[in-house]
Design an enzyme around this catalytic site. Sequence first.
Site, PDB file in Angstrom:
ATOM      1  N   ASP A 108      -5.728   4.560   1.512  1.00 13.87           N
ATOM      2  CA  ASP A 108      -6.214   5.830   0.966  1.00 13.87           C
ATOM      3  C   ASP A 108      -6.308   6.892   2.064  1.00 13.87           C
ATOM      4  O   ASP A 108      -6.924   6.672   3.114  1.00 13.87           O
ATOM      5  CB  ASP A 108      -7.582   5.645   0.325  1.00 13.87           C
ATOM      6  CG  ASP A 108      -7.524   4.821  -0.952  1.00 13.87           C
ATOM      7  OD1 ASP A 108      -6.613   3.976  -1.072  1.00 13.87           O
ATOM      8  OD2 ASP A 108      -8.390   5.006  -1.815  1.00 13.87           O
TER       9      ASP A 108
ATOM     10  N   ASP B 179      -3.971   1.541   6.930  1.00 15.85           N
ATOM     11  CA  ASP B 179      -4.927   1.841   5.875  1.00 15.85           C
ATOM     12  C   ASP B 179      -4.127   2.456   4.718  1.00 15.85           C
ATOM     13  O   ASP B 179      -2.997   2.914   4.913  1.00 15.85           O
ATOM     14  CB  ASP B 179      -5.962   2.826   6.410  1.00 15.85           C
ATOM     15  CG  ASP B 179      -6.844   3.406   5.331  1.00 15.85           C
ATOM     16  OD1 ASP B 179      -7.430   2.632   4.557  1.00 15.85           O
ATOM     17  OD2 ASP B 179      -6.932   4.652   5.246  1.00 15.85           O
TER      18      ASP B 179
END
Length: 240
Positions: free
Chosen positions: A31, A29
């Site tokens: 953020d 991922d």
Amino acid sequence: MPPTTAPGLAIRGFTPPLRLADFKLIAFDMDSTLINIECVDEIADAVGLKDEVAAITEATMRGEIADFKESLRRRVALLRGVTVADMELVYTTRLRLNPGAERLVAACKAAGLRTLLVSGGFTFFADRVRERLGIDFARSNVLEIESGPNCGQLTGRMVDQPWGDICDGAEKRKMLLETCTRLGIEPRQAIAVGDGANDLPMMGAAGLSVAYHAKPRVREQAMVAIDEGGLDRLLEVVQP
């Protein structure tokens, strides 16, 4: 198997150490995992709506808002009128790689793993992070930019892409599995790293799931939870 712990590190379901070379892919991922911010929240700050957008983001990452696509559309709609220059400022002044990101990615590449970035965030940032880290594959969302009189401003919408409309949890899982197929490997040979509820589908599909400074629901389900220190603490568990 009950979880075992070291300071700031929890492990469940296996006995460490594992060998990094036994894996062939690592998916991240972006953020709050590879980078230190939630980009949509920081963009919203440019129009004075950070608190409102961040509240939606936080509820979504905790899993309290189940429909990620609708959540993201709501947040992006509030960004209408933000300029490309505003986003550039977020990138240059606020976005930083999280501690240990460069070391972990370099160690994975040295061990022969391919790397994947799958983000519910935006290509404006994801493409640059991919380039900085030398990541092989990426998937994220495209913000629509006005043409004509308001050239250079966000419309408050996203652009559909050949693979679909929004990179949500289901799309992250799909991209991980498609990348495994492309590489001719099994999902059990993949590592998935994330922090929010929309990372759980890909984490569940991978052979090793890693929660980084994650929301409680994600931490509870991950095989490795890094609660203190940088991303490179994974190398204490999966050794080069």
